[in-house]
Design an enzyme around this catalytic site. Structure first.
Site, PDB file in Angstrom:
ATOM      1  N   MET A 132      28.217  -2.727   4.978  1.00  0.00           N
ATOM      2  CA  MET A 132      27.695  -1.592   4.209  1.00  0.00           C
ATOM      3  C   MET A 132      28.549  -1.329   2.972  1.00  0.00           C
ATOM      4  SD  MET A 132      24.919  -0.951   5.592  1.00  0.00           S
ATOM      5  CE  MET A 132      24.540   0.367   4.470  1.00  0.00           C
ATOM      6  N   GLU A 133      29.839  -1.570   3.062  1.00  0.00           N
ATOM      7  CA  GLU A 133      30.709  -1.382   1.902  1.00  0.00           C
ATOM      8  C   GLU A 133      30.390  -2.399   0.810  1.00  0.00           C
ATOM      9  OE1 GLU A 133      32.289   0.949   5.126  1.00  0.00           O
ATOM     10  OE2 GLU A 133      31.561  -1.100   5.069  1.00  0.00           O
ATOM     11  N   ASP A 163      22.508   2.722 -15.747  1.00  0.00           N
ATOM     12  CA  ASP A 163      22.858   3.998 -16.367  1.00  0.00           C
ATOM     13  C   ASP A 163      23.444   3.813 -17.763  1.00  0.00           C
ATOM     14  OD1 ASP A 163      23.378   6.896 -16.434  1.00  0.00           O
ATOM     15  OD2 ASP A 163      25.485   6.291 -16.271  1.00  0.00           O
ATOM     16  N   MET A 177      25.944   7.233   9.193  1.00  0.00           N
ATOM     17  CA  MET A 177      26.522   6.693  10.427  1.00  0.00           C
ATOM     18  C   MET A 177      27.630   5.657  10.186  1.00  0.00           C
ATOM     19  SD  MET A 177      25.037   8.515  12.494  1.00  0.00           S
ATOM     20  CE  MET A 177      23.652   9.621  12.316  1.00  0.00           C
ATOM     21  N   CYS A 178      28.033   5.458   8.948  1.00  0.00           N
ATOM     22  CA  CYS A 178      29.111   4.519   8.655  1.00  0.00           C
ATOM     23  C   CYS A 178      30.463   5.138   8.996  1.00  0.00           C
ATOM     24  CB  CYS A 178      29.103   4.136   7.175  1.00  0.00           C
ATOM     25  SG  CYS A 178      27.879   2.906   6.779  1.00  0.00           S
ATOM     26  N   HIS A 179      31.317   4.319   9.569  1.00  0.00           N
ATOM     27  CA  HIS A 179      32.675   4.757   9.871  1.00  0.00           C
ATOM     28  C   HIS A 179      33.522   4.704   8.605  1.00  0.00           C
ATOM     29  CE1 HIS A 179      31.150   3.401  13.756  1.00  0.00           C
ATOM     30  NE2 HIS A 179      31.989   4.263  14.292  1.00  0.00           N
TER      31      HIS A 179
END
EC number: 4.6.1.17
Length: 168
Positions: A115-116, A130, A75-77
């Site tokens: 969110m970014e 990793d 749902m992120c733009h």
């Protein structure tokens, strides 16, 4: 569905329409960390890891991840980021060394960049894992959290009161 903005009138998921929101400068700072053993700390800080410069690769991975947040969070733009910065800080702990990762994202637009910033912090930590997992798979990532956000008109600025428990 009341005040839940990510649901339509049928109760199904939707991406919120932000077209009526004004463009403002928006920033977000997030933090994550990864706990590493002494051997990994020595190899990373002395640039002796076989896979290369761990922090340089992790930094690029975090920036790339922030630019692709809308591709992995449904749902992120998609937004045009104006800047992303990632900084590292080491702390000695009883169990080894904690690598603190702080990310900052900035844009001028109709929706925020929390969110970014969080995606950048998460992927940076995952990349460190990793690149070091051949030596020790027992590394611990987290916590990951929003430190602060500014900008926008529909929600106020936010600044987390960092407690000692957030740092452990």
């Amino acid at each position: 569905m009341g005040d839940l903005t990510h649901f339509n009138e049928q109760g199904r998921a939707k991406m919120v329409d932000v077209s009526a929101k004004p463009e403002t400068t928006r920033t977000a700072v997030a933090q994550s960390s990864i706990l590493l053993n002494d051997e990994i700390y020595e190899l990373v800080t002395n640039h002796k890891m076989k896979k290369g410069d761990v922090l340089a690769v992790a930094q690029v991975a975090g920036i790339m991840a922030s630019k692709n947040t809308s591709n992995i969070i449904p749902m992120c733009h998609p937004i045009a980021l104006q800047g992303v910065n990632i900084a590292f800080d080491w702390e000695k702990e009883e169990q080894g060394y904690r690598l603190r990762i702080e990310t900052e994202a900035k844009t001028k637009g109709s929706t925020g960049v929390e969110m970014e910033a969080l995606t950048a912090a998460s992927v940076t930590a995952l990349t460190v894992y990793d690149m070091c997992k051949a030596i020790d798979k027992g590394m611990v990532i987290g916590p990951t959290f929003l430190v602060e956000k500014t900008g926008g008109v529909s929600s106020s600025d936010y600044k987390r009161q960092v407690k000692r428990t957030d740092r452990d």
